[in-house]
Scaffold this motif. Structure first.
Motif, PDB file in Angstrom:
ATOM      1  N   LYS A  83       7.810  -9.822 -28.060  1.00 43.82           N
ATOM      2  CA  LYS A  83       6.877  -9.378 -29.107  1.00 43.82           C
ATOM      3  C   LYS A  83       7.588  -8.518 -30.147  1.00 43.82           C
ATOM      4  O   LYS A  83       7.354  -8.655 -31.346  1.00 43.82           O
ATOM      5  CB  LYS A  83       5.715  -8.601 -28.480  1.00 43.82           C
ATOM      6  CG  LYS A  83       4.780  -9.476 -27.688  1.00 43.82           C
ATOM      7  CD  LYS A  83       3.645  -8.667 -27.116  1.00 43.82           C
ATOM      8  CE  LYS A  83       2.740  -9.539 -26.284  1.00 43.82           C
ATOM      9  NZ  LYS A  83       1.633  -8.775 -25.697  1.00 43.82           N
ATOM     10  N   ARG A  86       9.786 -10.688 -32.380  1.00 43.50           N
ATOM     11  CA  ARG A  86       8.962 -11.421 -33.343  1.00 43.50           C
ATOM     12  C   ARG A  86       8.542 -10.501 -34.486  1.00 43.50           C
ATOM     13  O   ARG A  86       8.559 -10.897 -35.657  1.00 43.50           O
ATOM     14  CB  ARG A  86       7.730 -11.988 -32.626  1.00 43.50           C
ATOM     15  CG  ARG A  86       6.961 -12.987 -33.438  1.00 43.50           C
ATOM     16  CD  ARG A  86       5.826 -13.649 -32.654  1.00 43.50           C
ATOM     17  NE  ARG A  86       6.250 -14.178 -31.376  1.00 43.50           N
ATOM     18  CZ  ARG A  86       5.793 -13.756 -30.193  1.00 43.50           C
ATOM     19  NH1 ARG A  86       4.903 -12.806 -30.120  1.00 43.50           N
ATOM     20  NH2 ARG A  86       6.213 -14.304 -29.079  1.00 43.50           N
ATOM     21  N   ARG A  89      11.529 -10.070 -36.820  1.00 46.04           N
ATOM     22  CA  ARG A  89      11.755 -11.260 -37.651  1.00 46.04           C
ATOM     23  C   ARG A  89      10.703 -11.360 -38.747  1.00 46.04           C
ATOM     24  O   ARG A  89      11.015 -11.675 -39.883  1.00 46.04           O
ATOM     25  CB  ARG A  89      11.741 -12.513 -36.783  1.00 46.04           C
ATOM     26  CG  ARG A  89      12.962 -12.692 -35.940  1.00 46.04           C
ATOM     27  CD  ARG A  89      13.027 -14.095 -35.339  1.00 46.04           C
ATOM     28  NE  ARG A  89      11.831 -14.498 -34.624  1.00 46.04           N
ATOM     29  CZ  ARG A  89      11.603 -14.300 -33.338  1.00 46.04           C
ATOM     30  NH1 ARG A  89      12.500 -13.691 -32.595  1.00 46.04           N
ATOM     31  NH2 ARG A  89      10.493 -14.719 -32.770  1.00 46.04           N
TER      32      ARG A  89
END
Length: 97
Positions: A83, A86, A89
């Motif tokens: 998580k 992500r 990113r």
């Protein structure tokens, strides 16, 4: 023997992998199959109290009884929280619009 089943034990590292097919007595558990496979001797850093195990990508406890043609997988610990990775990113990409 009719009381033996065929299973596989596998573990993947970034630079190598372990895959061992073996016949075990019916009623063998995941933990017993991992011990019989020789994986713990070949890759001594594996701790079954820490590393999760599963059958065909589904997490299972060590005392799960194996069935014919099961593939036991010993998973590596995650290097990063998925998580959080992500979020990093997504935060570095320009906004759409």
């Amino acid at each position: 023997m009719a009381d033996d089943i065929q299973v596989q034990v596998c573990h993947a590292l970034p630079d190598s992998s372990f895959l061992h097919a073996l016949k075990v007595p019916a009623g063998t558990t995941i933990g017993q199959a991992v011990a019989l496979s020789g994986l713990l001797q070949k890759i001594p850093g594996i701790d079954l109290a820490v590393n999760m195990v599963g059958i065909y990508g589904k997490k299972k406890p060590l005392d799960t009884v194996l069935r014919e043609h099961d593939r036991v997988e010993v998973y590596r610990p995650l290097q990063a929280d998925p998580k959080e990775a992500r979020r990093r990113r997504a935060g570095s990409k320009p906004a759409k619009g």
